[in-house]
Write an enzyme that holds these catalytic residues in place. Structure first.
Site, short mmCIF file in Angstrom:
data_model
loop_
_atom_site.label_atom_id
_atom_site.label_comp_id
_atom_site.label_asym_id
_atom_site.label_seq_id
_atom_site.Cartn_x
_atom_site.Cartn_y
_atom_site.Cartn_z
N ASN A 1 0.14 10.88 -5.11
CA ASN A 1 1.33 10.50 -4.33
C ASN A 1 2.19 11.70 -3.93
O ASN A 1 2.85 11.67 -2.90
CB ASN A 1 2.13 9.40 -5.03
CG ASN A 1 2.68 9.79 -6.37
OD1 ASN A 1 2.24 10.78 -6.97
ND2 ASN A 1 3.62 9.03 -6.88
N LYS B 1 -6.98 19.69 -12.27
CA LYS B 1 -7.78 18.69 -11.54
C LYS B 1 -6.83 17.83 -10.69
O LYS B 1 -6.08 17.01 -11.22
CB LYS B 1 -8.55 17.77 -12.49
CG LYS B 1 -9.59 16.95 -11.71
CD LYS B 1 -9.90 15.60 -12.31
CE LYS B 1 -8.95 14.51 -11.90
NZ LYS B 1 -8.96 14.11 -10.49
N SER C 1 -0.85 7.42 -14.25
CA SER C 1 -0.54 6.09 -14.77
C SER C 1 -0.43 6.09 -16.29
O SER C 1 -1.04 6.92 -16.98
CB SER C 1 -1.63 5.11 -14.34
OG SER C 1 -2.86 5.51 -14.91
N GLU D 1 3.86 12.61 -17.68
CA GLU D 1 4.80 12.05 -16.68
C GLU D 1 4.12 10.79 -16.17
O GLU D 1 3.19 10.87 -15.36
CB GLU D 1 5.03 13.05 -15.54
CG GLU D 1 5.76 14.31 -15.94
CD GLU D 1 7.24 14.10 -16.19
OE1 GLU D 1 7.76 13.04 -15.82
OE2 GLU D 1 7.87 15.00 -16.77
N CYS E 1 6.97 7.42 -8.38
CA CYS E 1 7.15 6.92 -9.75
C CYS E 1 8.61 6.53 -10.00
O CYS E 1 8.88 5.72 -10.88
CB CYS E 1 6.69 7.97 -10.74
SG CYS E 1 7.49 9.56 -10.48
N GLU F 1 4.48 -1.81 -11.71
CA GLU F 1 4.83 -0.90 -10.60
C GLU F 1 4.28 -1.48 -9.31
O GLU F 1 3.07 -1.75 -9.22
CB GLU F 1 4.15 0.45 -10.82
CG GLU F 1 4.94 1.42 -11.62
CD GLU F 1 4.27 2.79 -11.62
OE1 GLU F 1 3.13 2.89 -12.06
OE2 GLU F 1 4.94 3.75 -11.19
P1 NAP Z 1 -4.02 7.58 -12.21
O1 NAP Z 1 -5.07 6.63 -11.82
O2 NAP Z 1 -3.61 7.64 -13.63
O3 NAP Z 1 -4.54 9.01 -11.73
C1 NAP Z 1 -3.81 10.19 -11.95
C2 NAP Z 1 -4.77 11.35 -12.15
O4 NAP Z 1 -5.56 11.08 -13.30
C3 NAP Z 1 -5.75 11.53 -10.98
O5 NAP Z 1 -6.03 12.89 -10.84
C4 NAP Z 1 -6.98 10.78 -11.48
O6 NAP Z 1 -8.16 11.24 -10.89
C5 NAP Z 1 -6.94 11.14 -12.95
N1 NAP Z 1 -7.68 10.23 -13.81
C6 NAP Z 1 -7.98 8.92 -13.61
N2 NAP Z 1 -8.68 8.43 -14.66
C7 NAP Z 1 -8.81 9.45 -15.55
C8 NAP Z 1 -9.43 9.58 -16.84
N3 NAP Z 1 -10.03 8.55 -17.42
N4 NAP Z 1 -9.35 10.78 -17.46
C9 NAP Z 1 -8.74 11.83 -16.88
N5 NAP Z 1 -8.14 11.77 -15.67
C10 NAP Z 1 -8.17 10.59 -15.01
O7 NAP Z 1 -2.69 7.39 -11.38
P2 NAP Z 1 -2.54 7.28 -9.81
O8 NAP Z 1 -2.78 5.89 -9.41
O9 NAP Z 1 -3.33 8.34 -9.13
O10 NAP Z 1 -1.02 7.72 -9.63
C11 NAP Z 1 0.00 6.80 -9.66
C12 NAP Z 1 0.65 6.77 -11.03
O11 NAP Z 1 1.21 8.04 -11.32
C13 NAP Z 1 1.80 5.79 -11.07
O12 NAP Z 1 1.78 5.10 -12.28
C14 NAP Z 1 3.01 6.70 -10.97
O13 NAP Z 1 4.20 6.14 -11.48
C15 NAP Z 1 2.56 7.88 -11.75
N6 NAP Z 1 3.36 9.06 -11.43
C16 NAP Z 1 4.27 9.49 -12.34
C17 NAP Z 1 5.08 10.58 -12.04
C18 NAP Z 1 6.10 11.08 -13.02
O14 NAP Z 1 6.61 12.16 -12.80
N7 NAP Z 1 6.42 10.34 -14.07
C19 NAP Z 1 4.95 11.21 -10.80
C20 NAP Z 1 4.01 10.74 -9.89
C21 NAP Z 1 3.22 9.65 -10.22
P3 NAP Z 1 -8.79 10.47 -9.62
O15 NAP Z 1 -7.77 10.47 -8.58
O16 NAP Z 1 -9.93 11.33 -9.26
O17 NAP Z 1 -9.15 9.10 -10.10
#
Ligand code: NAP
Length: 486
Positions: free
Chosen positions: A157, A180, A235, A256, A290, A389
């Site tokens: 995002n 990554k 997430s 985060e 987020c 969310e």
């Molecule tokens: P996500 O599915 O958790 O993915 C985030 C990152 O983790 C991506 O690089 C993803 O790779 C990787 N990933 C996925 N499964 C993994 C695993 N089993 N082991 C290691 N890495 C893995 O989250 P998203 O849907 O991309 O992002 C949205 C989420 O991020 C929301 O919940 C949002 O609130 C949160 N967020 C939080 C903040 C904060 O500062 N608190 C800021 C921004 C976003 P791939 O893309 O290759 O699957």
């Protein structure tokens, strides 16, 4: 601009300062969520590539930790200057792969760069301590040292800023990084890597591994003893898995994670300011942040007026391909994101919520993952979108009567990242600041992110802080020295 023509278009792995293909030669596709077109074929890192990158980072980190803080600061500053010099090109790459309007993309580049600038300065301020000893002839000193090799995993995002927010403090502290980025948006991260090379940041300090195999790369990071810390943004579900994986060798981890921000409007608030704050907080990046307002709580006496004003402001959204000048809202990231937003909307409606406003679908939306900005009223407190969310441009408005009731509603979430409060009553601001379970609180503002402030959450929204003077602590170990004198 054709993406291929850009000097910052680097669809490869960056390991030890060299651009290369993946070890097995595999590639994966990246598409533009506004058009569905494939915009790049990117090298697909394997666990063997991750191992090579970690080894390079471990070698580079030893020399970097010995480098003077002034030199670290100088290189970070040079990198910041290059990022800002290339803001327009970076913004275009970001819009093409992520979908946000160009003006927002420019904002993200400047926001990400502000962390590089901030930590270029903070590198010079890694303070220790001298503590009063319990006995004479002794001295207690506290020094801070880099944690070593850091592995970062970042979401789609904010593909530039979420990475810059980790790379800058890590390098300032004397660490090296293997990163990554999300598979949907690797190009912004790779472009940042090229600018780090151009800035003269030594080879091996920043390694970037785009990959379609997130789980395998995550395991390659967490199982490698040379990696001393994981810094993850994403997430809560994946964050929890990484905590378990880090337990094996007690690796440090910063998280985060997800949010479910309440946006509270009291009857004494400046309603026009609250509506402006709601637009900024809810709809930035088409609702995919987020810290997005996820649930609006509006006091009963002003409920109808607030909803009318918000509906009227929402008519100002022009939705489409973010490269087009007049566009101020882009698509969602994927078909899966569209389906999730629709399912949450349907659930709320099935429980009695009413659609008070929804933008008209346009034929030009067919090619991308667009979702109409939607205002939902009479939302019951138990609708799924008050607990999960939304990550889409849906604003659910819930009515409340008393301060005690809204505090209970707001705190009823497992998340605790951000919250927003609109009121003119100073005593109420004090009470809610004390009682809301959140890492960040916007008081009469819908925008809270700032490199000088500590960004992060409580409860299931994470551990650690990014930005500010606190942000450095995540990349430093404390060592205490007790000296005895005769
Ligand atoms: P996500 O599915 O958790 O993915 C985030 C990152 O983790 C991506 O690089 C993803 O790779 C990787 N990933 C996925 N499964 C993994 C695993 N089993 N082991 C290691 N890495 C893995 O989250 P998203 O849907 O991309 O992002 C949205 C989420 O991020 C929301 O919940 C949002 O609130 C949160 N967020 C939080 C903040 C904060 O500062 N608190 C800021 C921004 C976003 P791939 O893309 O290759 O699957």
């Amino acid at each position: 601009m054709s993406l291929i023509e850009s000097g910052l278009f680097k669809p490869q792995l960056l390991i030890d300062g060299v651009w290369s293909a993946a070890e097995d030669g595999k590639i994966f596709s990246v598409e533009n969520p506004a058009t569905g077109e494939v915009i790049a074929q990117v090298a697909d890192a394997t666990p063997a590539d991750a191992k090579r990158a970690i080894a390079a980072a471990a070698r580079a980190q030893i020399a970097w930790a010995e480098t003077s803080v002034l030199e670290r600061s100088r290189l970070l500053r040079k990198w910041f200057d290059l990022v800002m010099h290339n803001q327009e090109e970076l913004a275009k790459i970001l819009t093409i792969e992520q979908g946000k309007p160009l003006a927002e993309a420019r904002g993200e580049i400047a926001y990400g760069a502000s962390y590089i600038e901030w930590f270029a300065e903070e590198a010079k301020r890694i303070y220790g301590d001298v503590i009063a000893p319990s006995e004479n002839n002794t001295r207690i000193l506290v020094i801070k040292q880099p944690v070593g090799v850091v592995a970062t995993i970042t979401p789609w995002n904010f593909p530039n800023a979420m990475l810059a927010r980790k790379l800058a403090p890590a390098l300032a502290a004397g660490c090296a990084v293997v990163a990554k980025p999300a598979a949907e948006t690797p190009l912004s991260a790779l472009a940042l890597g090229q600018l780090a090379v151009d800035a003269g940041i030594p080879a091996g300090l920043i390694n970037i591994l785009p990959s379609s195999c997130a789980k395998e790369i995550g395991e390659a990071f967490t199982s490698n003893e040379q990696v001393r810390k994981i810094s993850f943004t994403g997430s809560t579900a994946v964050g929890k898995q990484l905590i378990t994986q880090c337990a094996a060798d007690v690796k440090r981890i910063s998280l985060e994670l997800g949010g479910n921000a309440p946006f509270i409007v009291f009857e004494d608030a400046d309603l026009d300011a609250a509506v402006a704050g709601a637009i900024a907080s809810k709809f930035r990046n088409a609702g995919q942040t987020c810290v997005c307002a996820n649930r609006f709580y509006v006091q009963q006496t002003i409920y109808d007026t607030f909803c009318e004003k918000l509906a009227s402001a929402m008519k100002g959204f022009v939705i489409g391909n973010g490269l087009d000048k007049e566009i101020n809202m882009g698509p969602l990231i994927s078909n899966r994101a569209q389906q999730k937003a629709q399912a949450l909307l349907d659930d709320a409606v099935s429980r009695g919520a009413k659609i008070a406003y929804q933008a008209k679908q346009d034929d030009s939306w067919q090619t991308g993952y667009f979702f109409p900005p939607t205002l939902l009223v009479n939302v019951p407190v138990d609708a799924r979108l008050t607990c999960e969310e939304i990550f889409g441009p849906i604003a659910p408005i819930i009515s409340f009567e008393t301060e005690a009731q809204v505090i209970q509603f707001a705190n009823s979430s497992e998340y605790g990242l951000a919250a927003y409060l609109y009121t003119r009553d100073a005593n109420r601001i004090k009470r809610l600041s004390d009682q809301l379970q959140t890492g960040m609180l916007g008081v009469n503002t819908g925008l809270i992110s700032n490199a000088m402030a500590p960004f992060g959450g409580v409860k299931q929204s994470g551990w650690g802080r990014e930005g500010s003077r606190y942000g450095m602590d995540d990349y430093l170990n404390i060592k205490y020295l007790r000296e005895s004198f005769s």
